[in-house]
Structure formats: structure tokens, C-alpha cells
Design a protein around this motif. Structure first.
Motif, PDB file in Angstrom:
ATOM      1  N   GLY A 140      33.585  47.193  35.803  1.00  0.00           N
ATOM      2  CA  GLY A 140      35.021  47.297  36.012  1.00  0.00           C
ATOM      3  C   GLY A 140      35.830  46.078  35.621  1.00  0.00           C
ATOM      4  O   GLY A 140      37.055  46.098  35.696  1.00  0.00           O
ATOM      5  N   GLY A 141      35.162  45.011  35.211  1.00  0.00           N
ATOM      6  CA  GLY A 141      35.891  43.830  34.790  1.00  0.00           C
ATOM      7  C   GLY A 141      36.587  44.055  33.461  1.00  0.00           C
ATOM      8  O   GLY A 141      36.394  45.069  32.798  1.00  0.00           O
ATOM      9  N   GLY A 142      37.415  43.083  33.087  1.00  0.00           N
ATOM     10  CA  GLY A 142      38.117  43.197  31.817  1.00  0.00           C
ATOM     11  C   GLY A 142      39.264  42.220  31.727  1.00  0.00           C
ATOM     12  O   GLY A 142      39.374  41.291  32.525  1.00  0.00           O
ATOM     13  N   LEU A 143      40.109  42.450  30.748  1.00  0.00           N
ATOM     14  CA  LEU A 143      41.278  41.611  30.495  1.00  0.00           C
ATOM     15  C   LEU A 143      42.519  42.355  30.965  1.00  0.00           C
ATOM     16  O   LEU A 143      42.722  43.527  30.614  1.00  0.00           O
ATOM     17  CB  LEU A 143      41.380  41.296  29.000  1.00  0.00           C
ATOM     18  N   VAL A 144      43.336  41.679  31.756  1.00  0.00           N
ATOM     19  CA  VAL A 144      44.551  42.292  32.279  1.00  0.00           C
ATOM     20  C   VAL A 144      45.652  41.253  32.318  1.00  0.00           C
ATOM     21  O   VAL A 144      45.381  40.043  32.453  1.00  0.00           O
ATOM     22  CB  VAL A 144      44.289  42.883  33.685  1.00  0.00           C
ATOM     23  N   GLN A 145      46.885  41.704  32.190  1.00  0.00           N
ATOM     24  CA  GLN A 145      48.014  40.786  32.279  1.00  0.00           C
ATOM     25  C   GLN A 145      48.324  40.454  33.737  1.00  0.00           C
ATOM     26  O   GLN A 145      48.015  41.236  34.646  1.00  0.00           O
ATOM     27  CB  GLN A 145      49.248  41.397  31.628  1.00  0.00           C
ATOM     28  N   ALA A 146      48.928  39.307  33.935  1.00  0.00           N
ATOM     29  CA  ALA A 146      49.337  38.916  35.283  1.00  0.00           C
ATOM     30  C   ALA A 146      50.212  40.005  35.892  1.00  0.00           C
ATOM     31  O   ALA A 146      51.082  40.567  35.216  1.00  0.00           O
ATOM     32  CB  ALA A 146      50.074  37.590  35.248  1.00  0.00           C
TER      33      ALA A 146
ATOM     34  N   GLU B  54      44.957  32.616  38.016  1.00  0.00           N
ATOM     35  CA  GLU B  54      43.942  31.884  38.786  1.00  0.00           C
ATOM     36  C   GLU B  54      42.869  32.799  39.374  1.00  0.00           C
ATOM     37  O   GLU B  54      41.892  32.308  39.941  1.00  0.00           O
ATOM     38  CB  GLU B  54      44.587  31.057  39.899  1.00  0.00           C
ATOM     39  N   ASP B  55      43.021  34.107  39.229  1.00  0.00           N
ATOM     40  CA  ASP B  55      41.962  35.033  39.628  1.00  0.00           C
ATOM     41  C   ASP B  55      40.894  35.173  38.545  1.00  0.00           C
ATOM     42  O   ASP B  55      39.869  35.834  38.766  1.00  0.00           O
ATOM     43  CB  ASP B  55      42.537  36.419  39.940  1.00  0.00           C
ATOM     44  N   THR B  56      41.130  34.578  37.394  1.00  0.00           N
ATOM     45  CA  THR B  56      40.168  34.649  36.299  1.00  0.00           C
ATOM     46  C   THR B  56      38.850  34.021  36.718  1.00  0.00           C
ATOM     47  O   THR B  56      38.811  32.872  37.173  1.00  0.00           O
ATOM     48  CB  THR B  56      40.716  33.928  35.056  1.00  0.00           C
ATOM     49  N   ALA B  57      37.765  34.783  36.577  1.00  0.00           N
ATOM     50  CA  ALA B  57      36.440  34.321  37.001  1.00  0.00           C
ATOM     51  C   ALA B  57      35.416  35.400  36.687  1.00  0.00           C
ATOM     52  O   ALA B  57      35.774  36.531  36.333  1.00  0.00           O
ATOM     53  CB  ALA B  57      36.425  34.026  38.505  1.00  0.00           C
ATOM     54  N   VAL B  58      34.169  35.043  36.839  1.00  0.00           N
ATOM     55  CA  VAL B  58      33.107  36.046  36.882  1.00  0.00           C
ATOM     56  C   VAL B  58      32.965  36.477  38.335  1.00  0.00           C
ATOM     57  O   VAL B  58      32.834  35.630  39.226  1.00  0.00           O
ATOM     58  CB  VAL B  58      31.773  35.486  36.359  1.00  0.00           C
ATOM     59  N   TYR B  59      33.008  37.772  38.557  1.00  0.00           N
ATOM     60  CA  TYR B  59      32.944  38.320  39.906  1.00  0.00           C
ATOM     61  C   TYR B  59      31.538  38.886  40.143  1.00  0.00           C
ATOM     62  O   TYR B  59      31.013  39.650  39.323  1.00  0.00           O
ATOM     63  CB  TYR B  59      33.991  39.403  40.097  1.00  0.00           C
ATOM     64  N   TYR B  60      30.980  38.506  41.298  1.00  0.00           N
ATOM     65  CA  TYR B  60      29.621  38.891  41.650  1.00  0.00           C
ATOM     66  C   TYR B  60      29.615  39.705  42.934  1.00  0.00           C
ATOM     67  O   TYR B  60      30.343  39.409  43.880  1.00  0.00           O
ATOM     68  CB  TYR B  60      28.746  37.663  41.867  1.00  0.00           C
TER      69      TYR B  60
ATOM     70  N   THR C  50      30.545  40.359  36.593  1.00  0.00           N
ATOM     71  CA  THR C  50      31.435  41.003  35.628  1.00  0.00           C
ATOM     72  C   THR C  50      32.652  40.096  35.440  1.00  0.00           C
ATOM     73  O   THR C  50      33.199  39.563  36.406  1.00  0.00           O
ATOM     74  CB  THR C  50      31.840  42.413  36.089  1.00  0.00           C
ATOM     75  N   GLN C  51      33.060  39.918  34.190  1.00  0.00           N
ATOM     76  CA  GLN C  51      34.129  38.980  33.880  1.00  0.00           C
ATOM     77  C   GLN C  51      35.496  39.626  34.114  1.00  0.00           C
ATOM     78  O   GLN C  51      35.754  40.747  33.658  1.00  0.00           O
ATOM     79  CB  GLN C  51      34.034  38.532  32.414  1.00  0.00           C
ATOM     80  N   VAL C  52      36.356  38.888  34.795  1.00  0.00           N
ATOM     81  CA  VAL C  52      37.754  39.276  34.972  1.00  0.00           C
ATOM     82  C   VAL C  52      38.614  38.168  34.374  1.00  0.00           C
ATOM     83  O   VAL C  52      38.473  36.999  34.751  1.00  0.00           O
ATOM     84  CB  VAL C  52      38.107  39.475  36.455  1.00  0.00           C
ATOM     85  N   THR C  53      39.467  38.540  33.435  1.00  0.00           N
ATOM     86  CA  THR C  53      40.351  37.578  32.798  1.00  0.00           C
ATOM     87  C   THR C  53      41.795  38.051  32.962  1.00  0.00           C
ATOM     88  O   THR C  53      42.117  39.183  32.576  1.00  0.00           O
ATOM     89  CB  THR C  53      40.024  37.412  31.313  1.00  0.00           C
ATOM     90  N   VAL C  54      42.622  37.198  33.534  1.00  0.00           N
ATOM     91  CA  VAL C  54      44.030  37.531  33.762  1.00  0.00           C
ATOM     92  C   VAL C  54      44.874  36.622  32.880  1.00  0.00           C
ATOM     93  O   VAL C  54      44.837  35.396  33.027  1.00  0.00           O
ATOM     94  CB  VAL C  54      44.419  37.361  35.242  1.00  0.00           C
ATOM     95  N   SER C  55      45.610  37.224  31.972  1.00  0.00           N
ATOM     96  CA  SER C  55      46.448  36.450  31.059  1.00  0.00           C
ATOM     97  C   SER C  55      47.850  36.296  31.632  1.00  0.00           C
ATOM     98  O   SER C  55      48.357  37.166  32.327  1.00  0.00           O
ATOM     99  CB  SER C  55      46.509  37.137  29.704  1.00  0.00           C
ATOM    100  N   SER C  56      48.453  35.152  31.318  1.00  0.00           N
ATOM    101  CA  SER C  56      49.806  34.867  31.843  1.00  0.00           C
ATOM    102  C   SER C  56      50.882  35.383  30.909  1.00  0.00           C
ATOM    103  O   SER C  56      50.608  35.817  29.801  1.00  0.00           O
ATOM    104  CB  SER C  56      49.967  33.366  32.048  1.00  0.00           C
TER     105      SER C  56
END
Length: 115
Positions: free
Chosen positions: A8-14, A88-94, A109-115
Motif C-alpha cells: 500500500g505504500g507509494g508516492l502521494v502529495q502533501a 515529514e511522514d516520508t519513511a519506510v513503514y514496517y 513499504t516505502q511512503v513518500t510524501v511530496s511537498s
């Protein structure tokens, strides 16, 4: 032995949302305390949220009001609904299972939040 697989991880905007899932193997899932942790680059792994076998939850102050942890014992699943995401929520979630016999971790799973 418990095996955990996150997704369920991925790239999402702030300001956006993601839902993480953790699939657990093993019939003892029902008695496990389940948790979500995260680790950002250069930082230590930190606790995000936990849910006990009976459903009691607790959260890190940084995610209270934005994240919701839940579990489905019939499906051996744990979820983390993440709303109002911040960079700042960007991280690998375990995903983690805490059992009397030991602790078990998923692969992350990697979660990346772009500003």
C-alpha cells in the motif's frame, strides 16, 4: 512463526491519503499486539501506532488525529489509514507483531510524501 507482508505504500502529495495493509500468517495472529513503525533516512525506527488483540489503540503524538490503525482478526490483516499526509511522514513503514514468543517484522513499504 509469523510472517508479515506490507503493501500500500507509494508516492502521494502533501495533504493526501494512503492506506497501508499488513497480511499476517499464523493462527496466533489473534493474540498478537500489532504495530506500525517507520524509519526515515538517517533516523532511528520509531513507533507510529499499535493495536492490541482486543482493539485498544495508541498513537505517536505526531500522527494523532491523522492516522488510524485497525485490525481484522478474521482476515489476519492490520491496516494503517493515513490522512493529511505531510512530507515529514516520508519513511519506510514496517509492520510488527508482538507475541509472547518473540517479535516479528515485515519487510517494509516505502511512503513518500511530496511537498
Amino acid at each position: 512463526q509469523v510472517q508479515l507482508v506490507e503493501s500500500g505504500g507509494g508516492l502521494v502529495q502533501a495533504g493526501g491519503s494512503l492506506r497501508l495493509s499488513c497480511a499476517a500468517s499464523g493462527s496466533i495472529f489473534r493474540v498478537a499486539v500489532m504495530g506500525w513503525y517507520r524509519q526515515a533516512p538517517g533516523k532511528q525506527r520509531e513507533s507510529v501506532a499499535h493495536v492490541a488483540s482486543g482493539g485498544t489503540t495508541n498513537y505517536a503524538d505526531s500522527v494523532k488525529g491523522r492516522f488510524t490503525i485497525s485490525r481484522d482478526n478474521a482476515k489476519n490483516m492490520v491496516y494503517l489509514q493515513m490522512n493529511s499526509l505531510k512530507p515529514e511522514d516520508t519513511a519506510v513503514y514496517y509492520c510488527k507483531a508482538v507475541l509472547p514468543g518473540g517479535n516479528y517484522w515485515g519487510q517494509g513499504t516505502q511512503v513518500t510524501v511530496s511537498s
